[in-house]
Design a protein around this motif. Structure first.
Motif, PDB file in Angstrom:
ATOM      1  N   PHE A   5      37.259  49.679  43.710  1.00  0.00           N
ATOM      2  CA  PHE A   5      37.737  48.471  44.366  1.00  0.00           C
ATOM      3  C   PHE A   5      39.081  48.088  43.778  1.00  0.00           C
ATOM      4  N   SER A   6      39.784  47.193  44.468  1.00  0.00           N
ATOM      5  CA  SER A   6      41.016  46.643  43.908  1.00  0.00           C
ATOM      6  C   SER A   6      40.654  45.866  42.644  1.00  0.00           C
ATOM      7  N   ALA A   7      41.621  45.693  41.761  1.00  0.00           N
ATOM      8  CA  ALA A   7      41.363  45.007  40.485  1.00  0.00           C
ATOM      9  C   ALA A   7      40.792  43.599  40.681  1.00  0.00           C
ATOM     10  N   ARG A  67      37.154  43.901  41.949  1.00  0.00           N
ATOM     11  CA  ARG A  67      36.346  44.475  40.874  1.00  0.00           C
ATOM     12  C   ARG A  67      36.024  43.402  39.838  1.00  0.00           C
ATOM     13  N   ARG A  68      37.005  42.611  39.488  1.00  0.00           N
ATOM     14  CA  ARG A  68      36.817  41.532  38.518  1.00  0.00           C
ATOM     15  C   ARG A  68      35.805  40.511  39.032  1.00  0.00           C
ATOM     16  N   LEU A  69      35.888  40.158  40.314  1.00  0.00           N
ATOM     17  CA  LEU A  69      34.965  39.194  40.905  1.00  0.00           C
ATOM     18  C   LEU A  69      33.533  39.735  40.906  1.00  0.00           C
ATOM     19  N   ILE A  70      33.357  40.993  41.295  1.00  0.00           N
ATOM     20  CA  ILE A  70      32.030  41.612  41.282  1.00  0.00           C
ATOM     21  C   ILE A  70      31.474  41.626  39.860  1.00  0.00           C
ATOM     22  N   TYR A  71      32.319  41.975  38.907  1.00  0.00           N
ATOM     23  CA  TYR A  71      31.896  41.991  37.501  1.00  0.00           C
ATOM     24  C   TYR A  71      31.382  40.620  37.083  1.00  0.00           C
ATOM     25  N   LEU A 101      29.829  52.659  36.897  1.00  0.00           N
ATOM     26  CA  LEU A 101      29.534  52.486  38.321  1.00  0.00           C
ATOM     27  C   LEU A 101      30.772  52.095  39.130  1.00  0.00           C
ATOM     28  N   PHE A 102      31.630  51.274  38.537  1.00  0.00           N
ATOM     29  CA  PHE A 102      32.836  50.778  39.209  1.00  0.00           C
ATOM     30  C   PHE A 102      34.063  51.075  38.354  1.00  0.00           C
ATOM     31  N   PRO A 103      34.579  52.310  38.359  1.00  0.00           N
ATOM     32  CA  PRO A 103      35.744  52.610  37.516  1.00  0.00           C
ATOM     33  C   PRO A 103      36.946  51.758  37.918  1.00  0.00           C
ATOM     34  N   ARG A 104      37.770  51.453  36.935  1.00  0.00           N
ATOM     35  CA  ARG A 104      38.935  50.626  37.249  1.00  0.00           C
ATOM     36  C   ARG A 104      39.923  51.443  38.078  1.00  0.00           C
ATOM     37  N   PRO A 105      40.712  50.745  38.897  1.00  0.00           N
ATOM     38  CA  PRO A 105      41.721  51.455  39.699  1.00  0.00           C
ATOM     39  C   PRO A 105      42.708  52.180  38.786  1.00  0.00           C
TER      40      PRO A 105
END
Length: 143
Positions: A4-6, A9-13, A133-137
């Motif tokens: 996901f976009s950063a 991704r941050r929001l999901i985290y 599971l969600f690698p950073r961009p």
């Protein structure tokens, strides 16, 4: 794996982390405060709101430092991340426990120490798993 976009991704985290945090902290505070779970749920929600704001601020700064210094997310960096986050949260929660539970500073520190230890472990493993599971961009190329 999902990419996901950063910002997304941050929001999901944050949302996933805090949902688990409410459940864990309610259970721990119910036991530590020796009271009904409903009372500890209120404190857990308040701590979660505080943690949510701190999480957004801390992780935004942490990721900015990662990009600036082109850091790799090693286990040691994740351990440093967990220590920094929990150390900051400690400063916000001790006064809250003193006021809500009517305990002394020392008792509030002891309560937070138990929570800190549990959340240090939770933060480390949650973030490590999240990164898998969600690698950073990918980092942008320097030009």
């Amino acid at each position: 794996m999902f990419t996901f976009s950063a910002p997304l991704r941050r929001l999901i985290y944050v949302l996933a982390f805090e949902a688990g945090a409410i459940a864990l902290s309610t259970a721990l505070l119910t036991r530590l405060g020796e009271g009904p779970a409903a009372e500890s749920l209120g404190v857990s929600v308040l701590v979660t709101v505080i943690a949510l704001i701190w999480n957004l601020v801390f992780n935004t700064g942490f990721e900015a430092a990662e990009h600036r210094f082109r850091l790799r997310r090693t286990l040691w960096l994740r351990a440093l991340h967990a220590l920094g986050f929990e150390g900051g949260l400690f400063l916000f929660t001790v006064p809250l426990y003193m006021g809500f539970y009517g305990v002394t500073f020392t008792e509030a520190v002891a309560m937070e120490a138990v929570l800190l230890l549990c959340f240090l472990i939770y933060t480390f493993f949650f973030t490590w798993g999240f990164d898998r599971l969600f690698p950073r961009p990918p980092l942008p190329a320097r030009g």
